[in-house]
Write an enzyme that holds these catalytic residues in place. Structure first.
Site, PDB file in Angstrom:
ATOM      1  N   ASP A  50      -2.618 -18.340   1.968  1.00 25.51           N
ATOM      2  CA  ASP A  50      -3.765 -19.039   1.394  1.00 25.51           C
ATOM      3  C   ASP A  50      -4.284 -20.117   2.349  1.00 25.51           C
ATOM      4  O   ASP A  50      -5.496 -20.303   2.491  1.00 25.51           O
ATOM      5  CB  ASP A  50      -3.432 -19.626   0.023  1.00 25.51           C
ATOM      6  N   ASP A  88     -10.874  -8.944   7.568  1.00 22.67           N
ATOM      7  CA  ASP A  88     -12.256  -8.827   7.092  1.00 22.67           C
ATOM      8  C   ASP A  88     -12.908 -10.205   6.983  1.00 22.67           C
ATOM      9  O   ASP A  88     -14.097 -10.368   7.299  1.00 22.67           O
ATOM     10  CB  ASP A  88     -12.295  -8.122   5.736  1.00 22.67           C
ATOM     11  N   ASP A 101      -5.169  -7.017   5.933  1.00 23.90           N
ATOM     12  CA  ASP A 101      -6.390  -6.343   5.504  1.00 23.90           C
ATOM     13  C   ASP A 101      -7.439  -7.367   5.092  1.00 23.90           C
ATOM     14  O   ASP A 101      -8.610  -7.302   5.490  1.00 23.90           O
ATOM     15  CB  ASP A 101      -6.047  -5.414   4.331  1.00 23.90           C
ATOM     16  N   LYS A 122       3.866 -15.439   2.594  1.00 28.00           N
ATOM     17  CA  LYS A 122       3.810 -16.173   1.327  1.00 28.00           C
ATOM     18  C   LYS A 122       5.239 -16.472   0.906  1.00 28.00           C
ATOM     19  O   LYS A 122       5.711 -16.145  -0.183  1.00 28.00           O
ATOM     20  CB  LYS A 122       3.077 -15.342   0.262  1.00 28.00           C
ATOM     21  N   TYR A 157       0.805  -1.215   0.000  1.00 26.41           N
ATOM     22  CA  TYR A 157       0.000   0.000   0.000  1.00 26.41           C
ATOM     23  C   TYR A 157       0.839   1.268   0.000  1.00 26.41           C
ATOM     24  O   TYR A 157       0.326   2.352  -0.297  1.00 26.41           O
ATOM     25  CB  TYR A 157      -0.934   0.023   1.210  1.00 26.41           C
TER      26      TYR A 157
END
Length: 357
Positions: free
Chosen positions: A223, A251, A247, A191, A141
């Site tokens: 994942d 959620d 993020d 990852k 970001y």
């Protein structure tokens, strides 16, 4: 105790849930003989409309001079067509960066009376109690370059994922510190099978773990973590991860509680005042209709009392009041089942105020 609180209502339902939460804070101040002074400032779309800037310098200065910051929500379709640097979300990213709030804490706690609101089986979500710690000021970001460019004669875009080792170390250490006072298990999500940044992340987590021999460290690919959060969320205690992964996962984790409107969050740094906000968005489709669920913002205020002000009993009184209201079957529209009475924002606020002791 006197504390200065900067209030950033923001956009959509932000003003409504913040107004409700201030009533709760005022009741707490009265019960415990504190005084809270509020200063209001603009951020997001509201700030764009007033100042042509999603984060005016005046807002940053006001936040820096306070003991804590309470935020409602930012964004909405009204501003969707603005260029990237003018969008409301830039205000949110900017205030986190300006205050050096590198750690986002998102507790996910299942209320027994709410388990039927989750789309998952009751036995999966009963007694879920985990904390997701998301790195907040680095990664995809914020990396540069972040731009549109021409590649092989056609339009392309580039975003940069970058982390310094020091940035990884401080957020991972935050995870270990929290795990140390909880159930002593830290899951580091990355990852590492694909990304070089994740390989550095994993190496750093292993190094920091040497300072916390009492805490179990496990590594999990993002994942798999997304799958495990749904399959068996009770295996997690504290989860620490980078900005974008956090993020998304936080959620996803909101669905364990039945509604995004139920999750609070805290963004903290080493020195600056913390920023406390609900995880949910601005919900422009119901703004001004009195339908918003204020509980996540109230729970975020409880986190402010605990983490920024050291008011542990006061924070617990808000959390207990929220739990009592839910146990007694009071629901706003987002968490109500068919046939249940739906309370307005003000009615739900009144129930919490009645329960506060």
């Amino acid at each position: 105790m006197n504390k200065k609180i900067t209030v950033l209502p923001g956009d959509g339902i932000g003003a409504e849930v913040v107004e409700a939460t201030i009533k709760v804070l005022d009741k707490v101040a009265s019960l415990y003989d504190h005084q809270f002074e509020y200063k209001f400032a603009d951020i997001g779309g509201t700030a764009i409309d007033k100042h042509d800037n999603p984060l005016p310098q005046e807002t940053v200065d006001t936040c820096r001079s306070s003991d804590g910051v309470l935020l409602g929500a930012v964004g909405g379709p009204k501003w969707d067509n603005l260029p990237g640097n003018k969008r409301p979300e830039k205000g949110l990213l900017g205030i986190r960066k300006a205050l050096n709030l590198f750690a986002n804490l998102r507790p996910v706690t299942g209320h027994e009376s709410m388990t039927d609101s989750s789309t998952l089986r009751k036995e999966v979500v009963d007694n879920v109690d985990l904390m997701i710690i998301r790195e907040l000021t680095g990664g995809l970001y914020f990396g540069e370059p972040q731009e549109r460019r021409e590649v092989d004669g056609e339009e392309a875009a580039v975003d940069t994922l970058q982390y310094k080792k020091s940035e990884i170390e401080r957020i991972v250490r935050q995870g270990f510190e929290l795990a140390k006072v909880r159930r002593k298990k830290l899951t580091s999500v990355d990852k590492a099978n694909v990304l070089e940044s994740s390989r550095l992340w994993r190496e750093t987590a292993i190094e920091v773990a040497k300072d916390y021999p009492e805490v179990e460290l496990e590594h999990m690919l993002v994942d798999n973590a997304a799958m495990q959060l749904i399959r068996d969320p009770k295996q997690f205690d504290v989860v620490v991860t980078e900005n974008m992964f956090g993020d998304i996962l936080s959620d996803e984790a909101s669905m364990l509680t039945g509604s995004l409107g139920m999750l609070p969050s805290a963004s903290i740094g080493s020195e600056a005042p913390g920023l406390y906000e609900p995880v949910h968005g601005s919900a422009p489709d119901i703004a001004g209709e009195g339908k918003a669920n204020p509980l996540a913002t109230m729970a975020s205020a409880a986190m402010m009392l605990k983490y920024s002000f050291g008011m542990h009993n006061e924070a617990a009184s808000i959390d207990t009041a929220i739990s009592s209201v839910l146990t007694n079957g009071h629901r706003t529209g987002d968490i109500a089942k068919d046939g249940e009475k739906i309370l307005s924002t003000n009615e739900m606020t009144d129930k919490v105020l009645e329960a506060l002791k």
